[in-house]
Motif scaffolding. Sequence first.
Motif, short mmCIF file in Angstrom:
data_model
loop_
_atom_site.label_atom_id
_atom_site.label_comp_id
_atom_site.label_asym_id
_atom_site.label_seq_id
_atom_site.Cartn_x
_atom_site.Cartn_y
_atom_site.Cartn_z
N TYR A 93 14.00 -10.72 2.30
CA TYR A 93 12.86 -11.36 2.96
C TYR A 93 13.27 -11.87 4.34
CZ TYR A 93 9.30 -14.79 4.03
OH TYR A 93 8.35 -15.52 4.67
N ARG A 94 14.48 -12.44 4.41
CA ARG A 94 14.96 -13.00 5.68
C ARG A 94 15.22 -11.88 6.68
NH1 ARG A 94 19.73 -16.25 4.31
NH2 ARG A 94 18.23 -17.62 3.29
N ASN A 95 15.81 -10.78 6.21
CA ASN A 95 16.15 -9.67 7.12
C ASN A 95 14.97 -8.72 7.33
OD1 ASN A 95 18.78 -10.51 7.51
ND2 ASN A 95 19.53 -9.40 5.75
N GLY A 96 14.11 -8.63 6.35
CA GLY A 96 12.99 -7.69 6.45
C GLY A 96 13.32 -6.34 5.86
N PHE A 133 11.07 -4.47 3.48
CA PHE A 133 11.04 -5.08 2.15
C PHE A 133 9.62 -5.57 1.87
CE2 PHE A 133 11.47 -9.22 -0.14
CZ PHE A 133 11.73 -8.68 -1.38
N TRP A 134 9.10 -5.18 0.75
CA TRP A 134 7.72 -5.56 0.42
C TRP A 134 7.61 -5.84 -1.07
CZ3 TRP A 134 3.80 -6.91 3.42
CH2 TRP A 134 2.54 -7.02 2.85
N ASP A 143 3.41 -9.38 -4.37
CA ASP A 143 2.74 -10.66 -4.18
C ASP A 143 2.65 -11.06 -2.71
OD1 ASP A 143 5.45 -10.95 -3.99
OD2 ASP A 143 5.55 -12.87 -4.99
N PHE A 144 3.06 -10.19 -1.80
CA PHE A 144 2.91 -10.49 -0.37
C PHE A 144 1.45 -10.39 0.07
CE2 PHE A 144 7.45 -9.48 1.32
CZ PHE A 144 7.92 -10.54 0.57
N ALA A 145 0.70 -9.58 -0.62
CA ALA A 145 -0.72 -9.40 -0.26
C ALA A 145 -1.48 -8.98 -1.50
CB ALA A 145 -0.87 -8.35 0.85
N PHE A 161 7.55 1.87 9.15
CA PHE A 161 7.65 0.52 8.58
C PHE A 161 7.44 0.50 7.07
CE2 PHE A 161 5.86 -3.64 7.48
CZ PHE A 161 6.80 -4.48 8.06
N TRP A 162 6.46 1.22 6.58
CA TRP A 162 6.05 1.03 5.18
C TRP A 162 7.13 1.46 4.19
CZ3 TRP A 162 5.49 4.86 1.52
CH2 TRP A 162 5.46 6.17 1.97
N PHE A 180 5.04 -3.28 14.95
CA PHE A 180 5.89 -2.26 14.31
C PHE A 180 5.15 -0.93 14.30
CE2 PHE A 180 3.59 -4.61 11.03
CZ PHE A 180 2.87 -3.59 10.40
N LEU A 221 0.79 -2.21 0.10
CA LEU A 221 1.11 -1.87 1.48
C LEU A 221 0.52 -0.51 1.84
CD1 LEU A 221 2.66 -3.08 3.84
CD2 LEU A 221 4.68 -1.85 3.09
N VAL A 222 0.67 0.44 0.95
CA VAL A 222 0.08 1.77 1.16
C VAL A 222 -0.75 2.10 -0.07
CG1 VAL A 222 0.52 4.20 1.50
CG2 VAL A 222 2.02 2.51 2.54
N TRP A 254 3.86 1.75 12.03
CA TRP A 254 3.54 1.78 10.60
C TRP A 254 4.13 3.00 9.91
CZ3 TRP A 254 0.80 5.82 8.55
CH2 TRP A 254 0.13 6.64 9.47
#
Lengths: 61, 203
Positions: free
Chosen positions: B95-98, B191-192, B195-197, B186-187, B181, B201-202, B183
């Motif tokens: 999460y910190r690094n992405g 890191f995803w 519970d982020f949304a 990115f996807w 970014f 994501l896709v 996309w």
Amino acid sequence: MNNLAQTSEGILVSSDLLSQGLKIGDNLRVSVYDTEEYTTFDFKVVGVFDISPAGIPARCR
Amino acid sequence: MDPFQNPLLLLVPALGIFALTLLILRILPTIMALVSWAASMTNSVGLLMAARYLARTSGGYTAPLILLILTLSLSIFTASLAQTLDRHTHDQTHYRNGADISLVEMGESTAPTGSSGSMTGIAGTDSIARSSTELAGPKWRFLPVSEHHKVPGVQSAARVKRTTADVMTNGRNIASTLIGFDWVDFWHTAFWRRDFASSPLVG
């Protein structure tokens, strides 16, 4: 992400920002100060997220 | 989550397990009595003898049963805690690094060499004028993302720009963070978690 692909000026916003009176499909003007000048972009809100990767959680801000 | 900051996180489950063990010891003779009653309805003499023995002499196996239950329960609890801590550390780092790895790249300015202002961010009159004339073209050059794919072990890479921004909505300016970014990359790089949304994501 699919909506981002279909909309060139699309933007995902945090649920926190969405609660400020925005809704999906609204236009959004964003000013960015980078390196040495302000640049303004016009976006269209295409989605919402609660927490972004490598970002600050909207609910913790 | 650091269990050593709050010892109750470790103590409460251990004490709970111990309390449940004592409770089981209390009700086990009753359960064995029920089993022996059920066994008496059948022709199984072995089961009936064993169940009656356990129902009548509960004090004989209390100590080994406590040890057995505590050992099994605490090992399951420890394994579960270790897995939770592993996942927490993994998610926190990603999460910190992405992503697995985060690199900071320095771009190359397209400004003419020797001119002042553009690299240092000093907004002199000439630099503002130059900036306005150069808006049509890129001001910074970066290595293509495909260069990162040549590194052994790299499965995907995405370029991300993170900056502060002012969002104008309903006549108000809201200080925000803008993350730009591509996309396409990115996807499958970022890191995803689900519970982020509320939507994937896709899709």
